[in-house]
Design a protein around this motif. Structure first.
Motif, short mmCIF file in Angstrom:
data_model
loop_
_atom_site.label_atom_id
_atom_site.label_comp_id
_atom_site.label_asym_id
_atom_site.label_seq_id
_atom_site.Cartn_x
_atom_site.Cartn_y
_atom_site.Cartn_z
N PRO A 1 0.81 -1.23 0.00
CA PRO A 1 0.00 0.00 0.00
C PRO A 1 0.84 1.28 0.00
N ILE A 2 1.97 1.28 0.70
CA ILE A 2 2.77 2.51 0.76
C ILE A 2 3.38 2.81 -0.60
N ALA A 3 3.95 1.78 -1.22
CA ALA A 3 4.52 1.95 -2.55
C ALA A 3 3.44 2.35 -3.54
N THR A 4 2.24 1.78 -3.35
CA THR A 4 1.12 2.11 -4.22
C THR A 4 0.77 3.60 -4.11
N ALA A 5 0.69 4.07 -2.87
CA ALA A 5 0.35 5.49 -2.66
C ALA A 5 1.37 6.39 -3.34
N ARG A 6 2.62 5.98 -3.27
CA ARG A 6 3.71 6.76 -3.86
C ARG A 6 3.53 6.86 -5.38
N ILE A 7 3.18 5.72 -5.99
CA ILE A 7 3.00 5.69 -7.45
C ILE A 7 1.76 6.51 -7.84
N GLU A 8 0.73 6.42 -7.01
CA GLU A 8 -0.49 7.16 -7.34
C GLU A 8 -0.23 8.67 -7.33
N GLU A 9 0.54 9.12 -6.33
CA GLU A 9 0.93 10.53 -6.30
C GLU A 9 1.64 10.91 -7.58
N LEU A 10 2.56 10.01 -7.96
CA LEU A 10 3.38 10.25 -9.13
C LEU A 10 2.48 10.39 -10.38
N ILE A 11 1.50 9.50 -10.48
CA ILE A 11 0.61 9.52 -11.64
C ILE A 11 -0.10 10.88 -11.70
N ASP A 12 -0.53 11.34 -10.54
CA ASP A 12 -1.24 12.61 -10.52
C ASP A 12 -0.35 13.77 -10.98
N GLU A 13 0.95 13.70 -10.55
CA GLU A 13 1.87 14.76 -10.98
C GLU A 13 2.13 14.67 -12.49
N MET A 14 2.19 13.46 -12.99
CA MET A 14 2.55 13.27 -14.39
C MET A 14 1.46 13.74 -15.34
N ARG A 15 0.26 13.86 -14.83
CA ARG A 15 -0.88 14.22 -15.65
C ARG A 15 -0.65 15.52 -16.43
#
Lengths: 419, 273, 317
Positions: free
Chosen positions: B202-216
Motif C-alpha cells: 500500500p505505501i509503494a502504491t500510494a507513492r505511485i499514485e501521487e506520481l501519476i497525478d503529478e505526471m498528468r
C-alpha cells in the motif's frame, strides 16, 4: 502534426535496416549449417551408391579333367583354369607383362567361386561352362567412371590395352554390372571388390547388446535411487555432479580406462565386442541416467501418493506404479544413448577393435570390429575402390542411426503425457 | 471498500477532477479484437482526452488489458491476435501499414503489471530508451536526461548515490518507479499503465499514485486497474469494460456516483467482479 | 468387559529383506558412476606416474619437442625420444580455436533466429535438421574433412599463392566447427528461452526494434548460459578425436598458422596406442600422461561451465 509514427528519419531507416540485417544473419547461419549437412550427406551418398553395384565378367572355362582330380576336387588349382580361360578369350595377348595384366581383370576370389561350383556339381568335369566372375576393383572403377581417361597413362591403374579388352568384353555382352550383395553378406577383405560390412555390423551389434545389457539396468536403477530414494545431502549432490561431469568426459578417455582396467588389469579378451560394449556402456551410462531421471520426474506425485496411500511400500510404489509409467521415457533415453554408442569410434580404437577382421564373429569374445571403425579403416586404405565402400558403409551407418532416432521420437510421441 | 467510501473520496478530491473537455488524443471508432477465432473486444468506441488520467476498470477477462495493449501495438507480439477497426492517435490510424511500431512505442510508452527492470544498472535502465532512439548527443546530456527522468519519477533522492548498482536490487515499489522513469525518459505523449501497483504494497502504491497525478500535467495516462479506489483516486475519466464490451465511460465522478448502466453499478458496488 | 480389536501397526507381512536388497542394489548402481570416475582418475594417474618416472613431469609439460621413439638398440641416438607436450597442446588449441570461430557465430545466430524470429513451422523443420548434424558420427566428419574440405582448402590456398599443408589445421577445425554448431545452438537456445518475456516486453514498449531488444537486453541476460555453453563446446572440441585423427596430421608443429599441419593430444593418444607396442615403454605410457592432461583440461572446463550455468539458473528461478 501526426506524422510521428510514419515519418522515416534517416536514423529510423538505419535502425530498420539493422533489423533486417540481423534477421538475415540468423537465416544465413541456419542456411550454412544445413547446407553443410546436405552437401556432406549427398556427396557421401553419391560416392557410396556405386558400391551397391559390382562389375562381373563372363568367361567360358574348360574344366579340364586332366587338371581336376575327381577324388581331390577341393584342392585342384582353379586359378590356372581361369588364367587359361582368360588367355583363350584374348588369344592375341602374348607378352608376359600383358598376361599378368590380363589375369588381373578378374578378382582373386574367382578361383574360389569356380571351386565351389565344381565341388557342388562334380558332373561338370570335362565340360566347358560359362561363368560370371567378380571383376577386379580396377575394372570396376573403370566401369563406374572413377578413373578419368585423361589421366597420365603411367599413373593410371588401367592402361589402354586393358581398356580395349574391357571394351571387347562389353561389346560381346560378357561384362555386366549387378547388384552387389557381397557388400552386405561378407566380411572385410584386403581386396576392395570382396570387402563387405557384415563382420563389422555383427561386431557393432554384439557391442551394442553388451552395452545395452549393462547400461540400461544400471542406468535406470541409478536413476530410481537418485530420484526416489536418495536423501538430499552432500553425498547425493556429489553423485549428481559426478554423473554430469562423466557425461562430458571425452570418449577417448573411456577407451583409456578400458585399456588399463578391462584389458590390462582384468585380462579380458582384447578386440572383443565384450570389452567394446563395456566401454560403450560406461560412456552411455550418464546419458541414460539423466534421461531416466527426467522420465521419473515427469510422473506426477499423485500416483506415488495413491500407491503409498493404500499401503504399498516405497519399493512397491516405485516398481509397480512409477517405473512402468516412466519406462517409455527411459527407453527413449536408452535408444538415443545406443545411437550415440553406435557411432562412437575413438574408445574402440583404444581397446584394439581396430584389427583386420575378415570373419564374422560368432560370439562376444572373438576379435571383432565395428561399423564406424570399419569406416575409419577403409577411409585409410589407399585403393580407390575403398572410397565407395567407405561411403556406402557411412550410408548404412547413417540409416541405422536415423532408424534408431526415429524410433526414439515415435516412442516419445506415443507415450507423451498420458497420465 | 464500500460504495459510500469511494464516493466520499471522489467528493473530497473534488476540485482536481473538474477538467475542461479537450479534443481527444486517442479515439477508437468501432474496434474489434480477436484471439484466433475468439472475440476479445467487441465494437469498442472510446475517446480519450489529453493530459488527463483515464482508468479502465472491469472484472477479470473483460478485455481492458487487451484494449490497453492495442494502443501501442504490444499485441503485435501475439501471433494469433487480430485487430479490426481504427485506433487513432492524433488522428493517425496506428494500424495503418505506413506506421512503424518503433516510432509509435516511442510516443506511447507502457508500464507493466510487474516491475521489469533490465538486469542492468539503474542508470542504464533509464538510459536504454534514450540510447536506442538516439535522443541525446553527448554523455553529459544523457546523464542530465537520466537524472531528470529519475527526478520526475520521484526516485532520484533514493538512488542518486548508487546509479551503478543493478536495477533488480531495488525494492518492488522503487523498481516500478524505475520502470516509470525509464518510460518517461523517452518523452512519450501517452503512457499506458497495466495495473502498475498490483504487485506493490500500500505505501509503494500510494507513492505511485501521487506520481501519476503529478505526471498528468505532461502526459496522457491510461491506467488499467482492479482497484476501484485507485481508479477513483487517480483518474478523471473512467471506462467500464464487461465481457469484451465497453459498457459505460465518462467522468470518474459521474461513473462512481451515478452509473447509467446496471452492470456498472453492480460492479462498483461489488456485486460482480 | 468389551473386546476391542487392536490394530496391529507392526508390519506383519513376510520378511522385508528383499526390499532392503533391492534398495542396496539401487544404491550400488548409482555408485557405479562414481566408480567410473574413480577408475578413470586412478588408471590414468597410475600409468602417468609410471611415465613420469621415466620422463620428468616438467619435461613433459614444458618440453617443446614431441618425437616419441622407442629405442631399437639401447645406445641409439635419441633413444629415449622427446616427450614435450607443448606442440600437442598448441595444436589442440589451434584446431579448437578454429572450430570455435566457426561454431560460435553459426550456433549463436541460428539459435537467436530459432528462439526469437522463427515461426513454429520453421522451428519444426530446422531443429531436427540441426540435431541430425549433432547425431552424425564424428568419423563421418573426419572422412569428409580429409576427402573434400582439405583438398578444397589446399586448392584455394595454392591458387592464392599460399602454402597449404595437405592436412591443414583449418580443414579439421572447419569440420569440427560444424559438428559443434548444434551443441552451441541448443545450449544458447535454452539460455535465451530462460530470459523472461517481461524484459522483452519492456524493451519493445520503449520502442526498441527486435534486433535491438535481442542485442541489448536478451543476449546480455542470457550471457552466462551462453558462456557456459561455449565452455562446454570448447571442452568437446578439445576432446574430439576422430575428426583430427583423420583430417589433422601427425606433425608436431608449434604454429598459429591454420594452413600448416599440426597434431593434437587425441591424435597422439590414438597413434601411440594403435599398432604394435610393448606395454611398458615410455611411448605407450606417455599416452596415459596425455590422457590425464586431456581429462584434467576438459574437467576444468566442464566444472566451470556447470558453475556458470547453475549460478545463472538460480537468478531467474
Amino acid at each position: 502534426m501526426t506524422d510521428h509514427f510514419t515519418k522515416m528519419t534517416p536514423e529510423l531507416k538505419r535502425r530498420l535496416r539493422n533489423e533486417q540485417w540481423f534477421q538475415w544473419m540468423g537465416r544465413g547461419a541456419i542456411f550454412v549449417a544445413i547446407a553443410f549437412l546436405l552437401v556432406m550427406v549427398s556427396t557421401i551418398a553419391s560416392m557410396g551408391v556405386g558400391a551397391l553395384r559390382q562389375t562381373h565378367i563372363e568367361l567360358s572355362v574348360f574344366l579340364d579333367p586332366q587338371k581336376l582330380d575327381a577324388t581331390r576336387l577341393h584342392d585342384a588349382d582353379y586359378g590356372r583354369l581361369i588364367k587359361k580361360a582368360l588367355r583363350s578369350r584374348f588369344a592375341n595377348v602374348t607378352k608376359r607383362r600383358d598376361k599378368r595384366k590380363l589375369y588381373n581383370l578378374v578378382s582373386s576370389q574367382a578361383e574360389y567361386t569356380l571351386r565351389d561350383l565344381v565341388v557342388r556339381s562334380p558332373s561338370l568335369r570335362g565340360q566347358t561352362i560359362n561363368i560370371w566372375f567378380t571383376a577386379s576393383d580396377d575394372v570396376d572403377m573403370l566401369i563406374k567412371g572413377n578413373i578419368a581417361s585423361s589421366t597420365d597413362e603411367t599413373q593410371r591403374r588401367i592402361d589402354h590395352r586393358e581398356a580395349s579388352w574391357i571394351n571387347d568384353l562389353i561389346s560381346k555382352g560378357q561384362l555386366e554390372s549387378r547388384f552387389n550383395s557381397r557388400f552386405f553378406w561378407s566380411g572385410d577383405s584386403r581386396e576392395p571388390e570382396l570387402a563387405g560390412i557384415l563382420s563389422a555390423f555383427v561386431g557393432s551389434l554384439f557391442s551394442l547388446l553388451v552395452c545395452f545389457g549393462l547400461s540400461f539396468p544400471l542406468g535406470i536403477f541409478a536413476a530410481i535411487y537418485l530420484e526416489e530414494f536418495a536423501p538430499k545431502n552432500r553425498w547425493s549432490a556429489f553423485i549428481e555432479v559426478n554423473i554430469n561431469n562423466l557425461a562430458a568426459v571425452p570418449s577417448i578417455v573411456f577407451g583409456l580406462l578400458g585399456l588399463a582396467v578391462f584389458l590390462n588389469a582384468f585380462g579380458l579378451p582384447r578386440s572383443s565386442p565384450l570389452v567394446g560394449g563395456m566401454v560403450l556402456a560406461l560412456m552411455t551410462l550418464p546419458t541414460i541416467i539423466i534421461a531416466s531421471r527426467a522420465a521419473l520426474r515427469a510422473v506426477p506425485p499423485s500416483i506415488r501418493e495413491a500407491a503409498l496411500g493404500i499401503g504399498a511400500s516405497p519399493i512397491q510404489t516405485v516398481f509397480h506404479h512409477v517405473a512402468p509409467l516412466a519406462l517409455p521415457g527411459m527407453l527413449t533415453g536408452a535408444i538415443v544413448g545406443m545411437a550415440r554408442a553406435l557411432g562412437e569410434t575413438a574408445p574402440l580404437l583404444m581397446i584394439g577393435m581396430v584389427a583386420f577382421v575378415a570373419d564374422v564373429p560368432n560370439s562376444i569374445f572373438e576379435p571383432a570390429t565395428a561399423l564406424p571403425v570399419q569406416i575409419f579403416l577403409w577411409a585409410d586404405s589407399p585403393e580407390r575402390a575403398f572410397l565407395e565402400k567407405t561411403s556406402a558403409a557411412i550410408i548404412v551407418l547413417l540409416c541405422f542411426l536415423i532408424v534408431m532416432n526415429l524410433a526414439a521420437i515415435l516412442l516419445r510421441r506415443k507415450f507423451e503425457q498420458r497420465y | 471498500m464500500s460504495f459510500q467510501l469511494i464516493e466520499r473520496q471522489i467528493l473530497t478530491a473534488g476540485k482536481k477532477h473538474d477538467v475542461p473537455e479537450q479534443d481527444p488524443v486517442i479515439s477508437t471508432p468501432n474496434v474489434d479484437v480477436y484471439y484466433a477465432d475468439k472475440q476479445a473486444l467487441d465494437n469498442i468506441t472510446l475517446d480519450i482526452p489529453a493530459n488527463a488520467v483515464m482508468s479502465l476498470i472491469g472484472p477479470s477477462g473483460c478485455g481492458k488489458t487487451t484494449f490497453l495493449r492495442c494502443l501501442n501495438r504490444m499485441n503485435d507480439l501475439i501471433d494469433i491476435c487480430r485487430v479490426e477497426g481504427d485506433i487513432k492517435i492524433d488522428g493517425q490510424d496506428i494500424y495503418a501499414p505506413e506506421v512503424n511500431t518503433v516510432s509509435l512505442r516511442a510516443h506511447v510508452g507502457i508500464v507493466f503489471q510487474r516491475p521489469n527492470p533490465f538486469p542492468k544498472s539503474i542508470f542504464e535502465n533509464v538510459a536504454y530508451g534514450l540510447r536506442i532512439h538516439g535522443l541525446t548527443s553527448s554523455k553529459s546530456e544523457l546523464a542530465d536526461r537520466v537524472e531528470e527522468s529519475l527526478r520526475r519519477a520521484g526516485l532520484w533522492e533514493e538512488v542518486n548515490d548508487r546509479l551503478d548498482e543493478p536495477g533488480t536490487g531495488l525494492s518492488g515499489g522503487q523498481q516500478q518507479r524505475l520502470c516509470i522513469a525509464r518510460t518517461i525518459a523517452v518523452e512519450p505523449k501517452i503512457i499506458l499503465m497495466d495495473e502498475p501497483c498490483s504487485a506493490l504494497d500500500p505505501i509503494a502504491t500510494a507513492r505511485i499514485e501521487e506520481l501519476i497525478d503529478e505526471m498528468r500535467a505532461n502526459f496522457t495516462i491510461i491506467i488499467v486497474t482492479h482497484s476501484m479506489q485507485q481508479a477513483a483516486r487517480v483518474s478523471q475519466h473512467t471506462a467500464f469494460f464487461h465481457m469484451g464490451k465497453l459498457v459505460e465511460h465518462g467522468q470518474t465522478k459521474q461513473i462512481f456516483t451515478s452509473p447509467q448502466d446496471e452492470r456498472t453499478e453492480s460492479y462498483i458496488t461489488g456485486r460482480i467482479g | 468387559m468389551s473386546h476391542v480389536t487392536k490394530i496391529n501397526l507392526t508390519d506383519t507381512r513376510p520378511s522385508h529383506w528383499p526390499e532392503r536388497l533391492i534398495k542396496a542394489l539401487l544404491l550400488a548402481s548409482s555408485l557405479v558412476a562414481v566408480l567410473v570416475t574413480v577408475g578413470i582418475v586412478f588408471s590414468l594417474l597410475f600409468e602417468a606416474v609410471r611415465f613420469f618416472k621415466i620422463i620428468p613431469i616438467q619435461a613433459f609439460l614444458f618440453g617443446l619437442e614431441w618425437n616419441p621413439q622407442t629405442a631399437i638398440r639401447a645406445d641409439q641416438i635419441g633413444a629415449k625420444g622427446e616427450f614435450g607436450a607443448v606442440p600437442l597442446i598448441t595444436g589442440t588449441l589451434l584446431i579448437s580455436t578454429i572450430a570455435m570461430f566457426v561454431a560460435t557465430p553459426l550456433g549463436l545466430a541460428s539459435s537467436i533466429y530459432l528462439a526469437e524470429y522463427a515461426g513454429p513451422r520453421t522451428r519444426a523443420i530446422v531443429k531436427p535438421l540441426l540435431e541430425l548434424l549433432a547425431g552424425i558420427p564424428t568419423v563421418v566428419y573426419g572422412f569428409f574433412a580429409a576427402l573434400m574440405i582439405a583438398p578444397l582448402i589446399r586448392l584455394t590456398g595454392t591458387s592464392l599463392g599460399l602454402e597449404v599443408a595437405s592436412e591443414s589445421a583449418l580443414a579439421a577445425g572447419l569440420a569440427m566447427g560444424v559438428m559443434i554448431v548444434p551443441l552451441i545452438s541448443s545450449l544458447s537456445d535454452d539460455a535465451i528461452n530462460a530470459v523472461p518475456q517481461s524484459l522483452r516486453d519492456a524493451s519493445y514498449g520503449l520502442g526498441a526494434t527486435q534486433a535491438e531488444t535481442i542485442k541489448k537486453v536478451v543476449l546480455p541476460a542470457a550471457l552466462p548460459g551462453i558462456a557456459g555453453g561455449l565452455l562446454l563446446a570448447t571442452s568437446t572440441a578439445i576432446g574430439e578425436t576422430m575428426i583430427v585423427v583423420m583430417a589433422a596430421g601427425l606433425a608436431a608443429n608449434i604454429t598459429a598458422n591454420p594452413l600448416e599441419a599440426v597434431t593434437t593430444i587425441t591424435v597422439q593418444i590414438v597413434t601411440l596406442l594403435t599398432g604394435d607396442q610393448e606395454f611398458d615403454s615410455a611411448k605407450t605410457l606417455s599416452a596415459f600422461a596425455l590422457g590425464l592432461l586431456l581429462f584434467t583440461l576438459t574437467l576444468l572446463l566442464n566444472i566451470a561451465a556447470q558453475k556458470i550455468v547453475n549460478h545463472y539458473r538460480e537468478r531467474y528461478d
